[in-house]
Each structure stands twice: as structure tokens, then as C-alpha cells.
Design a protein around this motif. Sequence first.
Motif, PDB file in Angstrom:
ATOM      1  N   ARG A  74       0.827  -1.223   0.000  1.00 21.47           N
ATOM      2  CA  ARG A  74       0.000   0.000   0.000  1.00 21.47           C
ATOM      3  C   ARG A  74       0.860   1.272   0.000  1.00 21.47           C
ATOM      4  O   ARG A  74       0.439   2.311  -0.529  1.00 21.47           O
ATOM      5  CB  ARG A  74      -0.914   0.017   1.226  1.00 21.47           C
ATOM      6  N   THR A  83      -3.488   6.525  -4.529  1.00 20.08           N
ATOM      7  CA  THR A  83      -4.786   5.860  -4.418  1.00 20.08           C
ATOM      8  C   THR A  83      -4.630   4.540  -3.684  1.00 20.08           C
ATOM      9  O   THR A  83      -3.532   3.991  -3.583  1.00 20.08           O
ATOM     10  CB  THR A  83      -5.388   5.596  -5.816  1.00 20.08           C
ATOM     11  N   PHE A  84      -5.765   4.022  -3.164  1.00 20.00           N
ATOM     12  CA  PHE A  84      -5.840   2.666  -2.638  1.00 20.00           C
ATOM     13  C   PHE A  84      -6.627   1.760  -3.578  1.00 20.00           C
ATOM     14  O   PHE A  84      -6.945   0.617  -3.236  1.00 20.00           O
ATOM     15  CB  PHE A  84      -6.513   2.659  -1.259  1.00 20.00           C
ATOM     16  N   SER A  85      -6.967   2.268  -4.762  1.00 23.12           N
ATOM     17  CA  SER A  85      -7.726   1.475  -5.731  1.00 23.12           C
ATOM     18  C   SER A  85      -6.781   0.565  -6.499  1.00 23.12           C
ATOM     19  O   SER A  85      -5.803   1.020  -7.101  1.00 23.12           O
ATOM     20  CB  SER A  85      -8.472   2.393  -6.719  1.00 23.12           C
ATOM     21  N   ASP A  86      -7.083  -0.721  -6.480  1.00 25.10           N
ATOM     22  CA  ASP A  86      -6.268  -1.706  -7.198  1.00 25.10           C
ATOM     23  C   ASP A  86      -6.779  -1.890  -8.622  1.00 25.10           C
ATOM     24  O   ASP A  86      -7.971  -1.755  -8.894  1.00 25.10           O
ATOM     25  CB  ASP A  86      -6.318  -3.065  -6.494  1.00 25.10           C
ATOM     26  N   ASN A  91      -1.415  -3.290  -8.421  1.00 30.78           N
ATOM     27  CA  ASN A  91      -2.195  -3.489  -7.201  1.00 30.78           C
ATOM     28  C   ASN A  91      -1.272  -3.740  -6.017  1.00 30.78           C
ATOM     29  O   ASN A  91      -0.114  -4.120  -6.180  1.00 30.78           O
ATOM     30  CB  ASN A  91      -3.193  -4.640  -7.374  1.00 30.78           C
ATOM     31  N   ARG A 170      -9.193   8.772  -0.612  1.00 31.46           N
ATOM     32  CA  ARG A 170      -8.484   7.494  -0.762  1.00 31.46           C
ATOM     33  C   ARG A 170      -9.206   6.383   0.000  1.00 31.46           C
ATOM     34  O   ARG A 170      -9.338   5.268  -0.500  1.00 31.46           O
ATOM     35  CB  ARG A 170      -7.044   7.598  -0.272  1.00 31.46           C
ATOM     36  N   LEU A 173     -12.038   5.222  -1.915  1.00 33.72           N
ATOM     37  CA  LEU A 173     -11.638   4.647  -3.204  1.00 33.72           C
ATOM     38  C   LEU A 173     -12.129   5.486  -4.381  1.00 33.72           C
ATOM     39  O   LEU A 173     -12.429   4.963  -5.457  1.00 33.72           O
ATOM     40  CB  LEU A 173     -12.149   3.197  -3.337  1.00 33.72           C
ATOM     41  N   GLU A 174     -12.237   6.788  -4.149  1.00 35.48           N
ATOM     42  CA  GLU A 174     -12.657   7.753  -5.170  1.00 35.48           C
ATOM     43  C   GLU A 174     -14.031   7.423  -5.763  1.00 35.48           C
ATOM     44  O   GLU A 174     -14.353   7.799  -6.901  1.00 35.48           O
ATOM     45  CB  GLU A 174     -11.628   7.874  -6.311  1.00 35.48           C
ATOM     46  N   LYS A 197     -16.542  -7.130  -5.591  1.00 36.70           N
ATOM     47  CA  LYS A 197     -15.968  -5.808  -5.857  1.00 36.70           C
ATOM     48  C   LYS A 197     -16.354  -5.274  -7.227  1.00 36.70           C
ATOM     49  O   LYS A 197     -16.501  -4.067  -7.413  1.00 36.70           O
ATOM     50  CB  LYS A 197     -14.438  -5.873  -5.743  1.00 36.70           C
ATOM     51  N   GLN A 206     -20.089   0.370  -1.731  1.00 37.68           N
ATOM     52  CA  GLN A 206     -18.852  -0.025  -1.045  1.00 37.68           C
ATOM     53  C   GLN A 206     -19.118  -0.287   0.434  1.00 37.68           C
ATOM     54  O   GLN A 206     -18.597  -1.250   1.019  1.00 37.68           O
ATOM     55  CB  GLN A 206     -17.787   1.065  -1.213  1.00 37.68           C
TER      56      GLN A 206
END
Length: 260
Positions: A74, A83-86, A91, A170, A173-174, A197, A206
Motif C-alpha cells: 500500500r 490511491t488505494f484502488s487496485d 495493485n 483514498r 476509493l474515489e 468488488k 462499497q
Amino acid sequence: MLNQEIYQNIESWFETYSNSFSSENEEIQLNFDLKRNHSFNTVEIITELSSECELNDEQLLVSKTIALLHDVGRFAQLLKHETFSDNEQDNHIDLGIDVLKSENVLGKLEEDTVQIIFECIRYHDIDTLPKSVNEEALTFLKLLRDADRIDILNILSKYYTEYKPGSNKRLELELADKPEISKMVYKSVMDEKVVSKKDVLTLNEQKLHQMSWVYDLNFKKSFKVVSEKNYLKKIYESLPKKDEVIDMYRQVKIYLENNL
């Protein structure tokens, strides 16, 4: 063999590595700190949950190592992409395993133990476990998934309750903060399945995805913690009070109560 000295060396590496990340962007820095704290919190939770599994001393250290390192990717993800979006190309799972290999963090461990740790990191964040999971890794993986989710529920239930929407994009997850909830999300929750997901398109979906994690908890203590801390209720209270939302909350609550 993983002993206390080796674990402490891994912990020292993690502290040095995670503290090497910083940003002048206040929100990014907040999330670096959040992820560092999350890693240590997950160690504490997995230690507590492990008492249900009668692990020996080495197995307990393996579970703590997995908890400490599960989100190590991360930091690079947040620095590089903010971002934390994979996604499939980039990822936190692949980033984490890559850094552990490149820095030889697990170099003093036996190969079987290293593979268990990598397998747990690889599968800790997917919706449902594949049947191909290494049998030796399964208990550790279930412990990690429960401990990880418990701390995330703690973080997010506070965030949704105490902070202005959009104050930490973040963590969100936008995702767009829209009232719509798809039929697929509704059906998954009502069928007592973890929301996929790929079906999550809005922040409310979410939140329901996160509430649906209750269907994949593995240990009595996990259900007890989630119940005592009122995580599901706190997240529910941040959702629009539509009939379908009330139905879904009732469903997850009944499931939780039936597993106490």
C-alpha cells in the motif's frame, strides 16, 4: 525456523520501510500513517484470534508476520498512484510481494514458510477464497482475513460516522457518493454472500460490500468483536434509509447474531 529474534528483525525492517514514506499532501500523509497503524493493529487482532486455533509459538509468529506485512504494498501504491484502488496492472498485492522479494525480508525463513506468507498476502483481499489455496496456509489466511477486516471495519465505521464525506477520498476509493444501489448488490447481501468488488460502483455500495464481510468471518471471536463494537450499525447509520437498505442491514445483523 521463525523465532522471536527473526520476527523482531522483520518488524524493525517494516518500521524503517513504512516510515520512509512521507508526503507534503496532508491527506496522503494521513493515509501513510493510517496504513502503518493498520498493520500493527492487525498484528494485535490476529494474536487475539489465534487463541482459538491452538497455534504453537512458531505458528503464532508466522501469523503475526503475515499480519504485519499483508499491506506492505500500500505504501508504494499510495506514493506512486495516490490511491488505494487496485487494478490488474498495478495493485498492492503484487507491489507488496515484489518489495518483500527485492529486499529479501524473509531470507532467513524456510521456503515452505515463505510460500505460506506469500499465499496469505496474495489472497487476503479477494472476495472469496479459491479452492486451490494451500491447506497449510488456510488457517493463517482465515485468521488474516478476519483480523484485517475487523480493523478496516473499525477504521471505516469511525470515518463514516465522524468525518465529512469526501474528506479522505483514498479511503472512499474515489467512489461517487450517490444514493443508487444496484440489484446485484442487494441480491448478494440478501443471499448472504460477500458483495463482489466488480459490482461496487458507488460509495454506498462499497459500504454494503464492507458490511457483507460478516458472511465470510471464520472465528467466534471475530463475530463477537464485530457485534460488541457495533461496526455494522455504525456503517448502516451512514447509509440512506431506504427500504432495501433496511432489509440488507436486517439480514447482516441476523447473520451476525446467529453466529455469536
